[in-house]
Enzyme design. Structure first.
Site, short mmCIF file in Angstrom:
data_model
loop_
_atom_site.label_atom_id
_atom_site.label_comp_id
_atom_site.label_asym_id
_atom_site.label_seq_id
_atom_site.Cartn_x
_atom_site.Cartn_y
_atom_site.Cartn_z
N HIS A 268 0.88 -1.18 0.00
CA HIS A 268 0.00 0.00 0.00
C HIS A 268 0.91 1.23 0.00
O HIS A 268 1.76 1.37 -0.88
CB HIS A 268 -0.90 -0.12 1.23
N HIS A 307 -2.29 -2.11 -9.67
CA HIS A 307 -3.29 -1.54 -8.78
C HIS A 307 -4.53 -2.43 -8.80
O HIS A 307 -4.87 -2.98 -9.85
CB HIS A 307 -3.67 -0.12 -9.22
N ASP A 363 2.68 5.69 -6.46
CA ASP A 363 3.93 5.56 -5.71
C ASP A 363 5.16 5.47 -6.59
O ASP A 363 6.28 5.53 -6.08
CB ASP A 363 3.87 4.33 -4.80
N1 CMC Z 1 5.00 -6.54 -10.29
C1 CMC Z 1 4.90 -7.73 -10.92
N2 CMC Z 1 3.75 -8.40 -11.07
C2 CMC Z 1 2.66 -7.84 -10.58
C3 CMC Z 1 2.68 -6.62 -9.91
C4 CMC Z 1 3.92 -5.95 -9.78
N3 CMC Z 1 4.00 -4.77 -9.16
N4 CMC Z 1 1.44 -6.31 -9.50
C5 CMC Z 1 0.67 -7.31 -9.90
N5 CMC Z 1 1.39 -8.25 -10.55
C6 CMC Z 1 0.90 -9.48 -11.17
C7 CMC Z 1 0.58 -10.53 -10.10
O1 CMC Z 1 1.70 -11.33 -9.84
C8 CMC Z 1 -0.53 -11.29 -10.79
O2 CMC Z 1 0.02 -12.13 -11.77
P1 CMC Z 1 -0.61 -13.59 -12.05
O3 CMC Z 1 -1.97 -13.32 -12.58
O4 CMC Z 1 0.32 -14.23 -13.01
O5 CMC Z 1 -0.64 -14.28 -10.71
C9 CMC Z 1 -1.31 -10.20 -11.53
O6 CMC Z 1 -0.34 -9.18 -11.81
C10 CMC Z 1 -2.47 -9.61 -10.75
O7 CMC Z 1 -1.95 -9.08 -9.55
P2 CMC Z 1 -2.62 -9.22 -8.13
O8 CMC Z 1 -1.55 -9.31 -7.09
O9 CMC Z 1 -3.66 -10.30 -8.15
O10 CMC Z 1 -3.37 -7.84 -8.05
P3 CMC Z 1 -3.95 -7.18 -6.74
O11 CMC Z 1 -5.05 -6.31 -7.20
O12 CMC Z 1 -4.27 -8.21 -5.72
O13 CMC Z 1 -2.73 -6.33 -6.15
C11 CMC Z 1 -1.22 -4.55 -5.80
C12 CMC Z 1 -2.58 -4.97 -6.35
C13 CMC Z 1 -1.11 -3.04 -5.81
C14 CMC Z 1 -1.08 -5.04 -4.34
C15 CMC Z 1 -0.11 -5.19 -6.68
O14 CMC Z 1 -0.22 -4.72 -8.00
C16 CMC Z 1 1.28 -4.92 -6.12
O15 CMC Z 1 1.74 -5.64 -5.25
N6 CMC Z 1 1.99 -3.84 -6.64
C17 CMC Z 1 3.28 -3.47 -6.11
C18 CMC Z 1 3.13 -2.69 -4.82
C19 CMC Z 1 2.61 -1.28 -5.09
O16 CMC Z 1 3.10 -0.56 -5.95
N7 CMC Z 1 1.62 -0.86 -4.27
C20 CMC Z 1 1.04 0.48 -4.35
C21 CMC Z 1 -0.36 0.44 -4.82
S1 CMC Z 1 -1.03 2.01 -5.33
C22 CMC Z 1 -1.02 3.08 -4.00
C23 CMC Z 1 -1.52 2.53 -2.71
O17 CMC Z 1 -2.51 1.81 -2.63
O18 CMC Z 1 -0.89 2.83 -1.71
#
Ligand code: CMC
Length: 436
Positions: A268, A307, A363
């Site tokens: 987050h 996201h 971010d």
């Molecule tokens: N790098 C590589 N792969 C990713 C990333 C990433 N940053 N984000 C998502 N994926 C992949 C994930 O591995 C999955 O792949 P697969 O379908 O093969 O398993 C697919 O994309 C869908 O991702 P998810 O984890 O199911 O998506 P989510 O909605 O549960 O998670 C998230 C959203 C923000 C937690 C995630 O994208 C993430 O961990 N990003 C990196 C951390 C980040 O930048 N967070 C800030 C978010 S925005 C501001 C805030 O909220 O504070």
């Protein structure tokens, strides 16, 4: 449309049910009538990460993740970031309308009058170790505020609620600045209510021995814009925590401290700190392809990308990219921006990211600006928490007056043992120790 319905056939019983559709949703409680027999509890939905569950109705922030749209109270984020001060946007989020000049003047005055903190809280902050993480300090000191304002427990009184809202918004930059100076062993600087919100914060951070600290106007404006962009983002993790903890009628300081804890996590708000560490680790453009390869193999995450809701470019990231260039005119270019831009270029043309609709989020670029301004990475999430306090409080107020709201208490699907007979300790025999 008002009288839309959904018809469900339960193939276990061949029974048909009709449930109303309300604003594109059905009420989960309407499924409870769907039973497989007289003893059956009734159908539930399973959605551990709230992937497709609306936890509330809200009139504060509108987000269309497919189209990359973000609006506060109906106003596009781009226009607010262009034309408003942070406290003007705070007023909008909390009250639903943009303030008139008189309303804004009063509001500015009211918030800035509450920027002081009790001297005993300063002493409390002194107790933190010199290298305590500023988010830990912020979380602890916001929680401690509840002991200074026991009246805050009176959450059913609108006047009392408003008082805590003003106190929290006013004091947050002071606590954040004290956390910063405590780390450096510098004396705390008292707030200056004559300054605007961002300039006062900068004054408390960076004033040394000069009689009057003068903030650079470009940097002060950049900070205001960053605050506006971070002020609310509908039902994100920390806001959901704010609503869930607030639904137990805990006081707003304890509740905000819980939201800060959620924000701190690297998935987050903690992501902005992680992005900088990642860019440091990559170090130069020629190392980007190897890093991307690791991400695609699932060994790493590209921090600042992806996201839950945005499946398009995060509009906040677009604005931040522009602000970065303005800041660099003053501070000199942070070389990390070039690594970030190249990382973005490579990622956005790679099938892995395209398929998963992974774009830079808020971010990705914010930390690069913060670093250019002189903040260390461990301060970045604090810079997110100060403005997000406004969103948390707007959502907290909305939740408390929502007649649909009850204490947040999800259901579970129990997958443990069925009832079994207790075995006394003496009859349990031996089990091989399993070590981690
Ligand atoms: N790098 C590589 N792969 C990713 C990333 C990433 N940053 N984000 C998502 N994926 C992949 C994930 O591995 C999955 O792949 P697969 O379908 O093969 O398993 C697919 O994309 C869908 O991702 P998810 O984890 O199911 O998506 P989510 O909605 O549960 O998670 C998230 C959203 C923000 C937690 C995630 O994208 C993430 O961990 N990003 C990196 C951390 C980040 O930048 N967070 C800030 C978010 S925005 C501001 C805030 O909220 O504070």
């Amino acid at each position: 449309m008002d009288n839309e319905t959904l018809t469900i056939t339960d193939n276990r019983t061949n029974q048909t049910y009709t449930v109303p559709i309300y604003r594109g949703s059905i009420r989960a409680m309407d499924l409870r009538q769907i039973k497989n027999g007289a003893d059956d509890f009734g159908l539930m939905t399973y959605d551990p990460a709230f992937m497709n569950t609306a936890s509330c109705q809200s009139a504060i922030t509108y987000l269309d993740g497919e189209k990359g749209i973000l609006r506060y109270r109906g106003y596009p984020i781009e226009e607010l970031a262009e034309d408003c001060s942070f406290l003007e946007v705070a007023y909008l989020l909390l009250n639903g309308e943009l303030p008139t000049q008189d309303e804004l003047d009063n509001w500015n005055h009211e918030v800035m009058r509450h920027t002081m903190i009790h001297e005993n809280l300063k002493k409390f902050m002194d107790g933190f170790h010199h290298d305590a993480h500023p988010m830990g300090v912020l979380m602890g000191s916001v929680a401690a505020l509840s002991t200074f304002y026991p009246d805050a427990r009176n959450i059913s009184d609108a006047k009392c609620r408003r008082k805590q809202v003003v106190r929290l918004i006013g004091k947050m930059p002071t606590l954040a600045a004290y956390a910063y100076r405590h780390r450096l062993g510098l004396p705390y600087i008292y707030p200056d209510p004559e300054l605007c919100y961002a300039k006062n914060y900068m004054n408390m951070l960076w004033k040394r021995t000069e009689p009057k600290y003068v903030a650079n106007p470009v940097l002060a404006r950049a900070l205001e814009v960053l605050f506006i962009l971070h002020a609310d983002h509908e039902q994100n993790c920390s806001t959901s925590v704010m609503r869930a903890v607030g639904s137990s009628h805990a006081d707003p300081y304890a509740t905000t401290a819980a939201a800060i804890a959620a924000l701190w996590g690297p998935l987050h708000g903690g992501a902005n700190e992680e992005v900088l560490r990642m860019l440091d680790e990559i170090g130069s453009n020629d190392r980007i392809p190897a890093f991307i390869e690791q991400v695609k193999q699932g060994k790493r995450k590209l921090m600042g990308f992806g996201h839950r809701v945005y499946k398009n470019y995060d509009p906040r990231a677009r604005i931040i990219k522009r602000v970065a260039e303005e800041v660099f005119q003053v501070t000199g270019r942070n070389p990390k921006i070039d690594i970030a831009l190249e990382l973005e270029r490579i990622a956005l043309s790679d099938e892995y990211f395209i398929q998963r609709k992974l774009y830079p989020n808020v971010d990705f670029y914010s930390g690069i600006i913060y670093q250019a301004m002189g903040f260390t990475p461990d301060q970045f999430t604090v810079l997110f928490g100060i403005p997000r306090t406004v969103g948390w409080l707007a959502q907290w107020q909305e939740m408390l007056v929502d007649t649909d709201k009850k204490i947040a208490r999800p259901r579970q699907i129990y997958i443990g043992e069925d009832a079994r007979n207790f075995v006394p300790l003496t009859q349990r025999g031996k089990r091989q120790l399993v070590t981690a």
